[in-house]
Scaffold this active site. Structure first.
Site, PDB file in Angstrom:
ATOM      1  NE  ARG A  15      -1.201   2.049   2.979  1.00  0.00           N
ATOM      2  CZ  ARG A  15      -0.708   3.343   3.741  1.00  0.00           C
ATOM      3  NH1 ARG A  15      -0.472   4.253   3.074  1.00  0.00           N
ATOM      4  NH2 ARG A  15      -0.238   3.106   5.121  1.00  0.00           N
ATOM      5  CG  ASP A  16       3.333   4.150   3.049  1.00  0.00           C
ATOM      6  OD1 ASP A  16       3.856   4.865   1.976  1.00  0.00           O
ATOM      7  OD2 ASP A  16       3.336   4.636   4.098  1.00  0.00           O
ATOM      8  CG  HIS A 212       3.401   4.453   9.203  1.00  0.00           C
ATOM      9  ND1 HIS A 212       2.774   3.514   8.231  1.00  0.00           N
ATOM     10  CD2 HIS A 212       3.752   5.459   8.352  1.00  0.00           C
ATOM     11  CE1 HIS A 212       2.869   3.828   6.986  1.00  0.00           C
ATOM     12  NE2 HIS A 212       3.550   5.067   6.879  1.00  0.00           N
ATOM     13  CG  HIS A 214       7.830   7.262   5.728  1.00  0.00           C
ATOM     14  ND1 HIS A 214       7.554   7.073   4.449  1.00  0.00           N
ATOM     15  CD2 HIS A 214       6.278   6.864   6.491  1.00  0.00           C
ATOM     16  CE1 HIS A 214       6.424   6.409   4.138  1.00  0.00           C
ATOM     17  NE2 HIS A 214       5.738   6.653   5.252  1.00  0.00           N
ATOM     18  CB  CYS A 245       2.431  10.682   1.837  1.00  0.00           C
ATOM     19  SG  CYS A 245       0.707  11.501   1.536  1.00  0.00           S
ATOM     20  CG  ASN A 254       6.615   2.856   4.830  1.00  0.00           C
ATOM     21  OD1 ASN A 254       6.107   3.353   6.031  1.00  0.00           O
ATOM     22  ND2 ASN A 254       6.348   2.857   3.660  1.00  0.00           N
TER      23      ASN A 254
HETATM   24  N1  COA Z   1     -13.393   5.116  -3.491  1.00  0.00           N
HETATM   25  C1  COA Z   1     -13.859   5.152  -4.902  1.00  0.00           C
HETATM   26  N2  COA Z   1     -14.637   6.336  -5.206  1.00  0.00           N
HETATM   27  C2  COA Z   1     -14.857   7.181  -4.356  1.00  0.00           C
HETATM   28  C3  COA Z   1     -14.213   7.188  -3.064  1.00  0.00           C
HETATM   29  C4  COA Z   1     -13.558   5.920  -2.579  1.00  0.00           C
HETATM   30  N3  COA Z   1     -13.097   6.046  -1.183  1.00  0.00           N
HETATM   31  N4  COA Z   1     -14.570   8.390  -2.429  1.00  0.00           N
HETATM   32  C5  COA Z   1     -15.104   9.156  -3.308  1.00  0.00           C
HETATM   33  N5  COA Z   1     -15.418   8.715  -4.415  1.00  0.00           N
HETATM   34  C6  COA Z   1     -16.030   9.071  -5.534  1.00  0.00           C
HETATM   35  C7  COA Z   1     -17.154   9.719  -5.277  1.00  0.00           C
HETATM   36  O1  COA Z   1     -18.176   8.784  -5.358  1.00  0.00           O
HETATM   37  C8  COA Z   1     -17.378  10.568  -6.431  1.00  0.00           C
HETATM   38  O2  COA Z   1     -17.654  10.069  -7.655  1.00  0.00           O
HETATM   39  P1  COA Z   1     -18.354  10.727  -8.711  1.00  0.00           P
HETATM   40  O3  COA Z   1     -17.672  11.946  -9.180  1.00  0.00           O
HETATM   41  O4  COA Z   1     -18.622   9.687  -9.674  1.00  0.00           O
HETATM   42  O5  COA Z   1     -19.714  11.288  -8.209  1.00  0.00           O
HETATM   43  C9  COA Z   1     -15.882  11.283  -6.431  1.00  0.00           C
HETATM   44  O6  COA Z   1     -15.012  10.210  -6.033  1.00  0.00           O
HETATM   45  C10 COA Z   1     -15.699  12.391  -5.767  1.00  0.00           C
HETATM   46  O7  COA Z   1     -16.082  12.257  -4.382  1.00  0.00           O
HETATM   47  P2  COA Z   1     -15.755  13.324  -3.040  1.00  0.00           P
HETATM   48  O8  COA Z   1     -16.503  12.787  -2.205  1.00  0.00           O
HETATM   49  O9  COA Z   1     -16.208  14.555  -3.733  1.00  0.00           O
HETATM   50  O10 COA Z   1     -14.131  13.051  -3.074  1.00  0.00           O
HETATM   51  P3  COA Z   1     -13.129  14.238  -3.309  1.00  0.00           P
HETATM   52  O11 COA Z   1     -12.807  14.556  -4.620  1.00  0.00           O
HETATM   53  O12 COA Z   1     -13.289  15.297  -2.325  1.00  0.00           O
HETATM   54  O13 COA Z   1     -11.729  13.434  -2.709  1.00  0.00           O
HETATM   55  C11 COA Z   1     -11.025  11.678  -1.307  1.00  0.00           C
HETATM   56  C12 COA Z   1     -11.803  12.955  -1.426  1.00  0.00           C
HETATM   57  C13 COA Z   1     -10.926  11.511   0.154  1.00  0.00           C
HETATM   58  C14 COA Z   1     -11.904  10.638  -2.026  1.00  0.00           C
HETATM   59  C15 COA Z   1      -9.761  12.112  -1.917  1.00  0.00           C
HETATM   60  O14 COA Z   1      -9.120  12.877  -1.512  1.00  0.00           O
HETATM   61  C16 COA Z   1      -8.687  10.891  -1.606  1.00  0.00           C
HETATM   62  O15 COA Z   1      -8.922   9.724  -2.121  1.00  0.00           O
HETATM   63  N6  COA Z   1      -7.594  10.828  -0.664  1.00  0.00           N
HETATM   64  C17 COA Z   1      -6.725  10.016  -0.390  1.00  0.00           C
HETATM   65  C18 COA Z   1      -5.193  10.200  -0.802  1.00  0.00           C
HETATM   66  C19 COA Z   1      -4.453   9.209  -0.504  1.00  0.00           C
HETATM   67  O16 COA Z   1      -4.731   8.141  -0.886  1.00  0.00           O
HETATM   68  N7  COA Z   1      -3.161   9.573   0.145  1.00  0.00           N
HETATM   69  C20 COA Z   1      -2.208   8.605   0.603  1.00  0.00           C
HETATM   70  C21 COA Z   1      -2.459   7.966   1.841  1.00  0.00           C
HETATM   71  S1  COA Z   1      -2.273   8.606   3.035  1.00  0.00           S
HETATM   72 ZN    ZN Z   2       3.734   5.960   5.338  1.00  0.00          ZN
END
Ligand code: COA
Ligand code: ZN
Length: 311
Positions: A15-16, A212, A214, A245, A254
């Site tokens: 994952r990470d 966790h 790094h 990240c 990590n």
């Molecule tokens: N899995 C799949 N699709 C998702 C989802 C998820 N967990 N969360 C939201 N979506 C979809 C929604 O259904 C929506 O789809 P649509 O456009 O077809 O309606 C779209 O994504 C936007 O949803 P929204 O709630 O507005 O999300 P956002 O654009 O504000 O993004 C996150 C928020 C949290 C989903 C996004 O910022 C994210 O994934 N961040 C994680 C980053 C990461 O992995 N960092 C490293 C690890 S710490």
């Molecule tokens: Zn990490």
């Protein structure tokens, strides 16, 4: 006779380790990596993130990877989720652990999940409620993961009180475990001890704490020792030191699982992990990932197998 493990390691390379790479690692290779990690005796594997593919394309195949991973019965298979929708997907996939991430840094939280910390805690509470509606037998453990707990590439230093507040928020919302993540690797041994103590004071003695780490400043192992000194027995780590990240520029990988296992066993602790088998994961990674991303002192030193297995 093998000693019972007294240090728990969760392997996060799948994952990470993969989330920040510029290459897509094929689904079969991800599954092969997870199989090799499980075969080495690792008892918890963070196998991917339930995030939108457009945010992290590496996890476009997470449903297929998880369907494969959860067949391993010797290990708890976990997934990172950033919101309720991610948790719903993780539950449907049959994971055994959910890592719900909130940053102690408001700026990193906004960059990472586009929500305030308070909004994110609301999401966490909703996940807790959804999990509590499931039969206890199949209910995944819920970890509250505190990102940027030891520093942030946007805000710099993070106030201890901010970490303490979030730890308390997670605890009050029913976290089964709380993770303190040095997302960008700015932690130093003294800081690790301070923050662990602050978090412990806030959450009490019942909820397990996990570190966790790094290795950005080369202090990953020293920080692990600092964690041991203040009672931490649960760590995340990634084979070949993969990790980083996408929303925290400058972070190195990590702490290297192979090096961590070697060190822990050398100081008389027990991980239950077969180091030789763990080191074989390098071959799988090297087929898909550029050598500059693959680190690890044990790999580079080429120390004799006899010394490794005597660890
Ligand atoms: N899995 C799949 N699709 C998702 C989802 C998820 N967990 N969360 C939201 N979506 C979809 C929604 O259904 C929506 O789809 P649509 O456009 O077809 O309606 C779209 O994504 C936007 O949803 P929204 O709630 O507005 O999300 P956002 O654009 O504000 O993004 C996150 C928020 C949290 C989903 C996004 O910022 C994210 O994934 N961040 C994680 C980053 C990461 O992995 N960092 C490293 C690890 S710490
Ligand atoms: Zn990490």
């Amino acid at each position: 006779m093998a000693r019972a493990p007294n240090v728990h390691i969760c392997e996060v390379a799948a994952r990470d380790g993969l989330q920040n790479l510029d290459v897509f690692v094929p689904t079969e290779a991800k599954c092969e990596l997870i199989d090799a990690i499980a075969a080495a005796g690792i008892s918890e594997i963070d196998a991917g993130s339930f995030v939108p593919p457009k945010v992290v394309p590496q996890f476009a195949d997470v449903d297929a990877v998880m369907a494969h991973a959860v067949q391993h019965k010797s290990a708890t298979i976990g997934a990172l989720v950033p919101n309720f929708k991610g948790a719903e997907r993780a539950i449907a996939a049959g994971v055994g652990a959910i890592y719900f991430v909130i940053s102690a840094s408001e700026s990193h939280n906004l960059a990472n999940v586009r929500r305030t910390i308070e909004e994110q805690l609301e999401g966490f509470r909703a996940v807790r409620t959804a999990l509590d509606a499931l039969p206890i037998a199949g209910r995944p453990r819920l970890m509250g993961a505190i990102a940027t707990a030891f520093g942030c590439s946007i805000e710099g230093q993070i106030k201890e009180a901010a970490v303490g507040r979030l730890a308390r928020g997670f605890a009050e919302a029913g976290a089964d475990e709380i993770g303190l993540a040095d997302t960008v690797g700015y932690g130093t041994p003294g800081l690790i001890k301070d923050i662990v103590r602050v978090a412990r004071d806030e959450i009490g003695s019942q909820i397990p704490l996990r570190l966790h780490l790094h290795d950005t400043l080369g202090m990953g192992l020293a920080n692990a020792v600092a964690g041991l000194d203040v009672g931490i027995r649960r760590f995340d780590a990634a084979v070949s030191g993969l990790g980083g990240c996408p929303f925290a520029p400058g972070a190195r990988g990590n702490v290297v699982t192979e090096d961590l296992v070697f060190m822990l066993e050398r100081v008389g602790l027990s991980t239950g992990i077969d180091l030789d088998r763990l080191m074989q994961t390098r071959e799988i990674l090297a087929r898909h990932i550029a050598p500059r991303h693959l680190t690890g002192h044990l790999h580079e030193a080429g120390i004799p197998k006899a010394l490794r297995s005597a660890a």
